[in-house]
Design an enzyme around this catalytic site. Structure first.
Site, mmCIF file in Angstrom:
data_model
loop_
_atom_site.group_PDB
_atom_site.id
_atom_site.type_symbol
_atom_site.label_atom_id
_atom_site.label_comp_id
_atom_site.label_asym_id
_atom_site.label_seq_id
_atom_site.Cartn_x
_atom_site.Cartn_y
_atom_site.Cartn_z
ATOM 1 N N LYS A 11 -16.880 -19.076 45.775
ATOM 2 C CA LYS A 11 -16.006 -17.896 45.775
ATOM 3 C C LYS A 11 -16.397 -16.936 46.906
ATOM 4 C CE LYS A 11 -15.118 -17.950 40.761
ATOM 5 N NZ LYS A 11 -14.997 -17.093 39.551
ATOM 6 N N TYR A 51 -5.268 -19.938 37.893
ATOM 7 C CA TYR A 51 -5.749 -19.099 36.794
ATOM 8 C C TYR A 51 -4.624 -18.786 35.796
ATOM 9 C CZ TYR A 51 -10.367 -18.274 38.882
ATOM 10 O OH TYR A 51 -11.660 -18.412 39.372
ATOM 11 N N ASN A 114 -18.846 -14.046 40.157
ATOM 12 C CA ASN A 114 -19.811 -15.007 39.607
ATOM 13 C C ASN A 114 -19.946 -16.277 40.460
ATOM 14 O OD1 ASN A 114 -17.383 -16.099 38.930
ATOM 15 N ND2 ASN A 114 -17.751 -16.212 36.733
ATOM 16 N N HIS A 117 -16.505 -21.320 41.090
ATOM 17 C CA HIS A 117 -15.615 -21.886 40.085
ATOM 18 C C HIS A 117 -15.966 -23.359 39.976
ATOM 19 C CE1 HIS A 117 -12.139 -23.284 37.879
ATOM 20 N NE2 HIS A 117 -12.111 -24.288 38.740
ATOM 21 N N GLU A 128 -7.004 -29.867 39.319
ATOM 22 C CA GLU A 128 -7.477 -28.894 40.311
ATOM 23 C C GLU A 128 -7.724 -29.543 41.668
ATOM 24 O OE1 GLU A 128 -9.493 -25.633 37.292
ATOM 25 O OE2 GLU A 128 -10.821 -26.949 38.421
#
Ligand code: ADP
Length: 157
Positions: A11, A51, A114, A117, A128
């Site tokens: 990320k 998402y 965080n 992913h 994905e």
């Protein structure tokens, strides 16, 4: 035991904090095969799909903005039971709760920022990977270390 491929997204929080090398190093050292890797700028359309399960949560827009704050690096890793391996190396969503030794446990203090992913099931991983990679961006080369990664009854080339 099944041979699986899974998606990892480094990320913007990982890119900005200079953690891309450390994180990919962890998956390399574990013994997963890197089957694809590229940098890309995520878009609102792509994130609405990715998402979709969060669309009614109050932090949905924030999470999308955070994912578009800089380019990301998407990776495809392959190995026996790769989805579960990568997921357990990732740790809990909230970096303040994630156990030390996991990526989130070692590198972040936030539920939102965080670092990575990672796909949460083989079915999601397949969806994905198709969303983020073209078929020709996934490579089928063999690792010459294969006989030292698996015993023959675990995974034979
Ligand atoms: P995970 O990434 O662990 O699979 P989710 O799919 O539930 O978790 O959430 C996707 C992402 O949305 C998280 O990685 C995180 O960036 C963000 N997120 C989840 N829950 C929260 C929260 N309570 N507050 C802020 N951001 C959140």
């Amino acid at each position: 035991m099944s041979l699986e491929r899974t998606l990892v997204i480094l990320k913007p929080s990982a890119i900005q904090r200079g953690l891309a090398g450390e994180i990919t190093h962890r998956f390399e050292r574990k013994g997963l095969r890197l089957a694809g890797i590229k940098m890309m700028q995520l878009t609102d359309d792509l994130l609405n799909e990715h998402y979709a399960h969060l669309k009614d949560r109050p932090f949905f827009q924030r999470v999308k903005d955070s994912m578009m704050a800089s380019p990301v690096i998407v990776c495809c890793y392959e190995g026996v039971d790769a989805v579960q391996i990568v997921r357990s190396m990732t740790g809990a969503t909230n970096g303040r709760v994630a156990v030390p030794g996991t990526i989130r446990g070692d590198y972040c203090v936030s539920a939102q920022e965080n670092i990575v992913h990672t796909s949460d099931s083989p079915k999601t991983a397949a969806e994905e990977l198709a969303r983020f990679f073209k078929p020709e961006e996934i490579f089928d080369y063999k690792l010459c270390t294969h006989p030292f990664l698996y015993y023959s009854d675990e995974y034979q080339l």
